[in-house]
Design a protein around this motif. Structure first.
Motif, PDB file in Angstrom:
ATOM      1  N   LYS A  81      14.828 -12.003  38.062  1.00  0.00           N
ATOM      2  CA  LYS A  81      13.737 -12.127  37.690  1.00  0.00           C
ATOM      3  C   LYS A  81      13.589 -12.114  36.049  1.00  0.00           C
ATOM      4  O   LYS A  81      13.437 -11.214  35.366  1.00  0.00           O
ATOM      5  CB  LYS A  81      12.823 -10.899  38.016  1.00  0.00           C
ATOM      6  N   SER A  82      13.639 -13.465  35.565  1.00  0.00           N
ATOM      7  CA  SER A  82      13.707 -13.620  34.235  1.00  0.00           C
ATOM      8  C   SER A  82      12.719 -14.388  33.631  1.00  0.00           C
ATOM      9  O   SER A  82      11.695 -14.864  34.414  1.00  0.00           O
ATOM     10  CB  SER A  82      15.018 -14.342  33.810  1.00  0.00           C
ATOM     11  N   GLY A  83      12.558 -14.725  32.253  1.00  0.00           N
ATOM     12  CA  GLY A  83      11.364 -15.088  31.772  1.00  0.00           C
ATOM     13  C   GLY A  83      10.067 -14.662  31.890  1.00  0.00           C
ATOM     14  O   GLY A  83       8.892 -15.320  31.975  1.00  0.00           O
ATOM     15  N   GLY A  84      10.222 -13.236  31.967  1.00  0.00           N
ATOM     16  CA  GLY A  84       8.840 -12.670  31.559  1.00  0.00           C
ATOM     17  C   GLY A  84       8.657 -11.901  33.059  1.00  0.00           C
ATOM     18  O   GLY A  84       9.471 -12.091  33.987  1.00  0.00           O
ATOM     19  N   PHE A  85       7.538 -10.889  33.031  1.00  0.00           N
ATOM     20  CA  PHE A  85       7.519 -10.204  34.321  1.00  0.00           C
ATOM     21  C   PHE A  85       6.143 -10.586  35.169  1.00  0.00           C
ATOM     22  O   PHE A  85       5.796  -9.872  36.025  1.00  0.00           O
ATOM     23  CB  PHE A  85       7.463  -8.930  33.938  1.00  0.00           C
ATOM     24  N   SER A  86       5.469 -11.542  34.809  1.00  0.00           N
ATOM     25  CA  SER A  86       4.264 -12.078  35.398  1.00  0.00           C
ATOM     26  C   SER A  86       4.625 -12.536  36.787  1.00  0.00           C
ATOM     27  O   SER A  86       5.770 -13.253  37.014  1.00  0.00           O
ATOM     28  CB  SER A  86       3.458 -13.135  34.735  1.00  0.00           C
ATOM     29  N   GLY A  87       3.610 -12.477  37.617  1.00  0.00           N
ATOM     30  CA  GLY A  87       4.146 -13.136  39.237  1.00  0.00           C
ATOM     31  C   GLY A  87       4.528 -12.249  40.085  1.00  0.00           C
ATOM     32  O   GLY A  87       4.895 -10.934  39.768  1.00  0.00           O
ATOM     33  N   ASN A  88       4.729 -12.807  41.404  1.00  0.00           N
ATOM     34  CA  ASN A  88       4.965 -11.904  42.384  1.00  0.00           C
ATOM     35  C   ASN A  88       6.531 -11.692  42.474  1.00  0.00           C
ATOM     36  O   ASN A  88       7.419 -12.360  41.851  1.00  0.00           O
ATOM     37  CB  ASN A  88       4.847 -12.692  43.821  1.00  0.00           C
ATOM     38  N   ILE A  89       6.899 -10.482  42.556  1.00  0.00           N
ATOM     39  CA  ILE A  89       8.342  -9.875  42.667  1.00  0.00           C
ATOM     40  C   ILE A  89       8.660  -9.970  44.109  1.00  0.00           C
ATOM     41  O   ILE A  89       8.315  -8.968  44.787  1.00  0.00           O
ATOM     42  CB  ILE A  89       8.532  -8.360  42.091  1.00  0.00           C
ATOM     43  N   SER A  90       9.168 -10.901  44.900  1.00  0.00           N
ATOM     44  CA  SER A  90       9.247 -11.105  46.049  1.00  0.00           C
ATOM     45  C   SER A  90      10.231 -10.031  46.600  1.00  0.00           C
ATOM     46  O   SER A  90      10.120  -9.541  47.869  1.00  0.00           O
ATOM     47  CB  SER A  90       9.792 -12.605  46.412  1.00  0.00           C
ATOM     48  N   ASP A  91      11.220  -9.646  45.835  1.00  0.00           N
ATOM     49  CA  ASP A  91      12.055  -8.517  46.299  1.00  0.00           C
ATOM     50  C   ASP A  91      11.500  -7.283  46.863  1.00  0.00           C
ATOM     51  O   ASP A  91      11.596  -6.663  47.775  1.00  0.00           O
ATOM     52  CB  ASP A  91      13.250  -8.230  45.265  1.00  0.00           C
ATOM     53  N   TRP A  92      10.457  -7.105  45.895  1.00  0.00           N
ATOM     54  CA  TRP A  92       9.444  -6.012  46.115  1.00  0.00           C
ATOM     55  C   TRP A  92       8.656  -6.203  47.394  1.00  0.00           C
ATOM     56  O   TRP A  92       8.444  -5.173  48.044  1.00  0.00           O
ATOM     57  CB  TRP A  92       9.107  -5.519  44.961  1.00  0.00           C
ATOM     58  N   ALA A  93       8.098  -7.316  47.314  1.00  0.00           N
ATOM     59  CA  ALA A  93       7.253  -7.503  48.531  1.00  0.00           C
ATOM     60  C   ALA A  93       7.961  -7.484  49.796  1.00  0.00           C
ATOM     61  O   ALA A  93       7.256  -6.858  50.852  1.00  0.00           O
ATOM     62  CB  ALA A  93       6.666  -8.972  48.354  1.00  0.00           C
ATOM     63  N   TYR A  94       8.912  -7.879  49.988  1.00  0.00           N
ATOM     64  CA  TYR A  94       9.864  -7.966  51.253  1.00  0.00           C
ATOM     65  C   TYR A  94      10.300  -6.238  51.580  1.00  0.00           C
ATOM     66  O   TYR A  94      10.206  -5.893  52.563  1.00  0.00           O
ATOM     67  CB  TYR A  94      11.239  -8.681  51.105  1.00  0.00           C
ATOM     68  N   MET A  95      10.555  -5.453  50.482  1.00  0.00           N
ATOM     69  CA  MET A  95      11.063  -4.133  50.612  1.00  0.00           C
ATOM     70  C   MET A  95       9.621  -3.318  51.195  1.00  0.00           C
ATOM     71  O   MET A  95      10.052  -2.707  52.078  1.00  0.00           O
ATOM     72  CB  MET A  95      11.680  -3.738  49.609  1.00  0.00           C
ATOM     73  N   LEU A  96       8.894  -3.797  50.515  1.00  0.00           N
ATOM     74  CA  LEU A  96       7.384  -2.977  50.673  1.00  0.00           C
ATOM     75  C   LEU A  96       6.956  -3.412  52.130  1.00  0.00           C
ATOM     76  O   LEU A  96       6.603  -2.334  53.048  1.00  0.00           O
ATOM     77  CB  LEU A  96       6.379  -3.351  49.826  1.00  0.00           C
ATOM     78  N   GLN A  97       7.242  -4.681  52.583  1.00  0.00           N
ATOM     79  CA  GLN A  97       6.996  -4.891  54.055  1.00  0.00           C
ATOM     80  C   GLN A  97       7.721  -4.229  54.950  1.00  0.00           C
ATOM     81  O   GLN A  97       7.241  -3.581  55.985  1.00  0.00           O
ATOM     82  CB  GLN A  97       6.806  -6.255  54.281  1.00  0.00           C
ATOM     83  N   ALA A  98       9.159  -4.011  54.729  1.00  0.00           N
ATOM     84  CA  ALA A  98      10.113  -3.489  55.656  1.00  0.00           C
ATOM     85  C   ALA A  98       9.777  -2.025  55.794  1.00  0.00           C
ATOM     86  O   ALA A  98       9.749  -1.506  56.886  1.00  0.00           O
ATOM     87  CB  ALA A  98      11.432  -3.635  55.087  1.00  0.00           C
ATOM     88  N   ILE A  99       9.529  -1.251  54.709  1.00  0.00           N
ATOM     89  CA  ILE A  99       8.860   0.147  54.627  1.00  0.00           C
ATOM     90  C   ILE A  99       7.728   0.355  55.640  1.00  0.00           C
ATOM     91  O   ILE A  99       7.607   1.155  56.318  1.00  0.00           O
ATOM     92  CB  ILE A  99       8.773   0.692  53.237  1.00  0.00           C
ATOM     93  N   SER A 100       6.847  -0.392  55.425  1.00  0.00           N
ATOM     94  CA  SER A 100       5.495  -0.375  56.341  1.00  0.00           C
ATOM     95  C   SER A 100       5.627  -0.786  57.461  1.00  0.00           C
ATOM     96  O   SER A 100       5.118   0.042  58.337  1.00  0.00           O
ATOM     97  CB  SER A 100       4.645  -1.367  55.600  1.00  0.00           C
ATOM     98  N   GLN A 101       6.761  -1.544  57.864  1.00  0.00           N
ATOM     99  CA  GLN A 101       6.928  -1.768  59.072  1.00  0.00           C
ATOM    100  C   GLN A 101       7.531  -0.909  60.249  1.00  0.00           C
ATOM    101  O   GLN A 101       7.756  -0.466  61.147  1.00  0.00           O
ATOM    102  CB  GLN A 101       7.706  -3.113  59.264  1.00  0.00           C
TER     103      GLN A 101
END
Length: 106
Positions: A56-76
């Motif tokens: 995740k380079s070039g700034g920190f704006s936008g979706n961080i897909s790694d986190w989204a997938y990890m959060l989904q796995a934890i929720s599931q």
């Protein structure tokens, strides 16, 4: 059925396919397995630390897909996101500290 098999079945049942690269898949699977194990053990809270991906380079704006997938796995695995805190690691990169909870029995 063992815990790993249950996680793989839940992953397939909920459409979690092999998205992203090997590192992303490994992090997601590892956190999903840890979350499932903690939930099965009856833990009340699950508190992982999510590091900013090196890709995740070039700034920190936008979706961080790694986190989204990890959060989904934890929720599931049965957990519900309760609160969220942010900090930085020793190199100044953002990291998230989500607190997941399960329904408390009285």
């Amino acid at each position: 059925m063992g815990l790993r098999e249950e996680w793989h079945k839940a992953k397939a049942d909920n459409g979690l396919t092999n998205q992203g690269g090997i590192a992303q898949q490994t992090k997601t699977m590892t956190l999903g397995e840890q979350a499932a194990k903690a939930y099965a053990a009856g833990d009340w809270f699950f508190t992982p630390v999510l590091n900013m991906p090196a890709t995740k380079s070039g700034g920190f704006s936008g979706n961080i897909s790694d986190w989204a997938y990890m959060l989904q796995a934890i929720s599931q695995a049965g957990w519900q996101l309760h609160t969220w805190a942010m900090s930085t690691d020793a190199q100044g990169r953002p990291e998230a500290c989500p607190l997941f909870v399960r329904a408390q029995q009285r």
